[in-house]
Design a protein around this motif. Structure first.
Motif, PDB file in Angstrom:
ATOM      1  N   LYS A  22       0.073 -12.581  -3.138  1.00  0.00           N
ATOM      2  CA  LYS A  22       1.347 -11.923  -2.853  1.00  0.00           C
ATOM      3  C   LYS A  22       1.143 -10.412  -2.885  1.00  0.00           C
ATOM      4  N   GLN A  23       1.441  -9.761  -1.777  1.00  0.00           N
ATOM      5  CA  GLN A  23       1.298  -8.315  -1.674  1.00  0.00           C
ATOM      6  C   GLN A  23       2.599  -7.619  -2.050  1.00  0.00           C
ATOM      7  N   ASP A  24       2.494  -6.417  -2.582  1.00  0.00           N
ATOM      8  CA  ASP A  24       3.663  -5.650  -3.007  1.00  0.00           C
ATOM      9  C   ASP A  24       3.797  -4.444  -2.090  1.00  0.00           C
ATOM     10  N   GLY A  25       4.468  -4.650  -0.945  1.00  0.00           N
ATOM     11  CA  GLY A  25       4.564  -3.576   0.033  1.00  0.00           C
ATOM     12  C   GLY A  25       5.813  -3.682   0.877  1.00  0.00           C
ATOM     13  N   GLN A  26       5.708  -3.270   2.149  1.00  0.00           N
ATOM     14  CA  GLN A  26       6.832  -3.295   3.074  1.00  0.00           C
ATOM     15  C   GLN A  26       6.566  -4.341   4.157  1.00  0.00           C
ATOM     16  N   ARG A  27       7.418  -5.337   4.216  1.00  0.00           N
ATOM     17  CA  ARG A  27       7.270  -6.399   5.222  1.00  0.00           C
ATOM     18  C   ARG A  27       7.446  -5.806   6.611  1.00  0.00           C
ATOM     19  N   ALA A  28       6.658  -6.276   7.570  1.00  0.00           N
ATOM     20  CA  ALA A  28       6.720  -5.714   8.915  1.00  0.00           C
ATOM     21  C   ALA A  28       6.370  -6.756   9.958  1.00  0.00           C
ATOM     22  N   MET A  29       7.016  -6.648  11.120  1.00  0.00           N
ATOM     23  CA  MET A  29       6.656  -7.432  12.296  1.00  0.00           C
ATOM     24  C   MET A  29       5.967  -6.490  13.274  1.00  0.00           C
ATOM     25  N   VAL A  68       2.957 -11.247  18.659  1.00  0.00           N
ATOM     26  CA  VAL A  68       3.853 -10.745  17.618  1.00  0.00           C
ATOM     27  C   VAL A  68       3.321 -11.291  16.302  1.00  0.00           C
ATOM     28  N   LEU A  69       3.023 -10.378  15.383  1.00  0.00           N
ATOM     29  CA  LEU A  69       2.375 -10.738  14.131  1.00  0.00           C
ATOM     30  C   LEU A  69       3.275 -10.393  12.948  1.00  0.00           C
ATOM     31  N   ASP A  70       3.111 -11.132  11.868  1.00  0.00           N
ATOM     32  CA  ASP A  70       3.869 -10.916  10.642  1.00  0.00           C
ATOM     33  C   ASP A  70       2.898 -10.441   9.567  1.00  0.00           C
ATOM     34  N   GLY A  71       3.318  -9.448   8.785  1.00  0.00           N
ATOM     35  CA  GLY A  71       2.425  -8.953   7.747  1.00  0.00           C
ATOM     36  C   GLY A  71       3.135  -8.065   6.749  1.00  0.00           C
ATOM     37  N   GLU A  72       2.351  -7.451   5.900  1.00  0.00           N
ATOM     38  CA  GLU A  72       2.856  -6.575   4.844  1.00  0.00           C
ATOM     39  C   GLU A  72       2.051  -5.285   4.868  1.00  0.00           C
ATOM     40  N   ILE A  73       2.769  -4.166   4.937  1.00  0.00           N
ATOM     41  CA  ILE A  73       2.120  -2.858   4.871  1.00  0.00           C
ATOM     42  C   ILE A  73       2.036  -2.443   3.412  1.00  0.00           C
ATOM     43  N   VAL A  74       0.847  -2.086   2.965  1.00  0.00           N
ATOM     44  CA  VAL A  74       0.637  -1.749   1.559  1.00  0.00           C
ATOM     45  C   VAL A  74      -0.115  -0.424   1.443  1.00  0.00           C
ATOM     46  N   ALA A  75      -0.070   0.132   0.253  1.00  0.00           N
ATOM     47  CA  ALA A  75      -0.942   1.250  -0.122  1.00  0.00           C
ATOM     48  C   ALA A  75      -1.750   0.762  -1.313  1.00  0.00           C
ATOM     49  N   LEU A  76      -3.049   0.925  -1.248  1.00  0.00           N
ATOM     50  CA  LEU A  76      -3.934   0.354  -2.261  1.00  0.00           C
ATOM     51  C   LEU A  76      -4.268   1.373  -3.349  1.00  0.00           C
ATOM     52  N   GLY A  78      -6.868   2.400  -6.783  1.00  0.00           N
ATOM     53  CA  GLY A  78      -8.316   2.553  -6.904  1.00  0.00           C
ATOM     54  C   GLY A  78      -9.073   1.257  -7.070  1.00  0.00           C
ATOM     55  N   GLN A  79      -8.370   0.170  -7.465  1.00  0.00           N
ATOM     56  CA  GLN A  79      -9.002  -1.141  -7.629  1.00  0.00           C
ATOM     57  C   GLN A  79      -8.745  -2.060  -6.439  1.00  0.00           C
ATOM     58  N   GLY A  80      -8.165  -1.500  -5.372  1.00  0.00           N
ATOM     59  CA  GLY A  80      -7.910  -2.295  -4.180  1.00  0.00           C
ATOM     60  C   GLY A  80      -6.688  -3.178  -4.275  1.00  0.00           C
ATOM     61  N   ARG A  81      -5.776  -2.905  -5.221  1.00  0.00           N
ATOM     62  CA  ARG A  81      -4.550  -3.675  -5.379  1.00  0.00           C
ATOM     63  C   ARG A  81      -3.390  -2.950  -4.716  1.00  0.00           C
ATOM     64  N   SER A  82      -2.455  -3.710  -4.143  1.00  0.00           N
ATOM     65  CA  SER A  82      -1.283  -3.079  -3.534  1.00  0.00           C
ATOM     66  C   SER A  82      -0.446  -2.398  -4.608  1.00  0.00           C
ATOM     67  N   ASP A  83      -0.002  -1.175  -4.302  1.00  0.00           N
ATOM     68  CA  ASP A  83       0.719  -0.343  -5.255  1.00  0.00           C
ATOM     69  C   ASP A  83       1.985   0.156  -4.572  1.00  0.00           C
ATOM     70  N   PHE A  84       3.124  -0.475  -4.893  1.00  0.00           N
ATOM     71  CA  PHE A  84       4.361  -0.133  -4.204  1.00  0.00           C
ATOM     72  C   PHE A  84       4.779   1.310  -4.468  1.00  0.00           C
ATOM     73  N   GLU A  85       4.492   1.810  -5.632  1.00  0.00           N
ATOM     74  CA  GLU A  85       4.857   3.190  -5.954  1.00  0.00           C
ATOM     75  C   GLU A  85       4.142   4.169  -5.020  1.00  0.00           C
ATOM     76  N   ARG A  86       2.875   3.906  -4.728  1.00  0.00           N
ATOM     77  CA  ARG A  86       2.151   4.756  -3.765  1.00  0.00           C
ATOM     78  C   ARG A  86       2.749   4.619  -2.372  1.00  0.00           C
ATOM     79  N   LEU A  87       3.089   3.404  -1.983  1.00  0.00           N
ATOM     80  CA  LEU A  87       3.621   3.189  -0.640  1.00  0.00           C
ATOM     81  C   LEU A  87       4.953   3.889  -0.433  1.00  0.00           C
ATOM     82  N   PRO A 108      -3.271   6.644   2.485  1.00  0.00           N
ATOM     83  CA  PRO A 108      -3.423   5.751   3.639  1.00  0.00           C
ATOM     84  C   PRO A 108      -2.739   4.405   3.416  1.00  0.00           C
ATOM     85  N   ALA A 109      -2.194   3.865   4.488  1.00  0.00           N
ATOM     86  CA  ALA A 109      -1.561   2.547   4.443  1.00  0.00           C
ATOM     87  C   ALA A 109      -2.504   1.518   5.052  1.00  0.00           C
TER      88      ALA A 109
END
Length: 310
Positions: A22-29, A68-76, A78-87, A108-109
């Motif tokens: 489960k990613q912690d970011g912004q859902r996007a199409m 048409v693709l479904d995904g999640e935009i994240v900001a990672l 330093g450990q490669g984990r999604s960080d909503f605060e950075r995003l 970077p996103a």
């Protein structure tokens, strides 16, 4: 298509499910019409393409194929984990492309792709998840700002341990036979969060409205760092009526004139209490400054004194 909160499928049926982080970011199409352009829309339908300039090269990855693709935009982090605060530093910049480009260089996103709903001019929403996943992986979408993270079929317990040990937010379990249901919160997709707990000190509260008039709508909680009380967040969910009423009485007894947090929380209408009450809260993750994300009330801890938490 949205997921329903739930629990991990049992070992007896887990081979009917696929598990994704489960990613912690912004859902996007992501709309790729095959003409060298790309359109990125948020869950609300808003065009957010200009907010993420690093995704523009995605337009040419499929050539003339439309998708048409479904995904999640994240900001990672330093450990490669999604960080909503950075995003959050990237969100809301679609109307200011120049600022978005400058921020992209610093934060970077990355687009995590997990489904395909339209391909080569036809909808594929009626296909089962397993087939759609095969189509998605067949596109070979891996680039500097996008990827197709793995999905594991079965082995839910092992996937859960991996998520927990890595400090990630949780898992998504998706039934292999499930169709893609746009706009539906489906039980064929289950989100399982790794719940953390913390003992906190109540330092204030915000009155509720309507039927909660005179009762706490939320409590303002903190954590001891040596002696001062540092604000950790606002908690306003998961109370029963009896618990809320009991807490209201305790808050009135502990009323104080001044705020006891090191910094006054930015909460209009807040009322302060002496830092005596200890509670246990559940939360998903923490921000970089230590604030609790998605906190919910679990219970009072009359067995603990606030001074014990230093």
């Amino acid at each position: 298509m949205l997921a329903t909160p739930g629990v991990l499928p049992s070992p007896a049926v887990e081979d009917r499910w696929a598990f994704e982080v489960k990613q912690d970011g912004q859902r996007a199409m992501i709309y790729l019409p095959g003409d060298g352009t790309v359109l990125v829309r948020a869950r609300s339908g808003t065009d957010i393409t200009a907010a993420y300039p690093e995704l523009l090269p995605l337009a040419k990855t499929l050539g003339r194929r439309a998708a048409v693709l479904d995904g999640e935009i994240v900001a990672l982090d330093g450990q490669g984990r999604s960080d909503f605060e950075r995003l959050q530093q990237r969100m809301g910049l679609a109307g200011v492309p120049a600022r978005a480009a400058r921020t992209a260089a610093r934060v970077p996103a990355h687009l995590m792709l997990f489904d395909v709903v339209h391909l080569d001019g036809r909808p594929v929403t009626g296909l089962p998840y397993s087939e759609r996943r095969g189509l998605l992986e067949g596109l070979g979408l891996a680039g500097p700002a996008w990827s197709t993270p793995a999905a594991i079929v079965g082995h839910g317990a092992q996937a859960w341990e991996m998520v927990r040990n890595a400090g990630l937010e949780g898992l998504l379990a998706k039934r292999l036979t499930s169709r893609y249901e746009p706009g539906v919160r489906s039980k064929a997709w289950i989100k399982i969060r790794f719940v953390r707990t913390a003992d906190v000190v109540v330092g204030g509260w915000v009155p509720g409205r309507g039927r909660l008039n005179g009762l706490p709508g939320a409590v303002l909680v903190g954590e001891r760092r040596e002696v001062p009380l540092w604000y950790a967040g606002s908690v306003g969910t998961a109370w029963s009526e009896a618990e809320r009423a009991r807490l209201a009485g305790l808050l009135r007894i502990a009323a104080a004139e001044a705020c006891t947090f090191v910094e006054v929380p930015p909460m209009a209408g807040a009322r302060w209490v002496l830092p005596r009450l200890v509670g246990e809260v559940r939360y998903s993750t923490r921000t970089r400054t230590g604030r609790l994300r998605h906190p919910s009330w679990h219970r009072l801890r009359p067995d603990l004194a606030a001074d014990d938490l230093t």
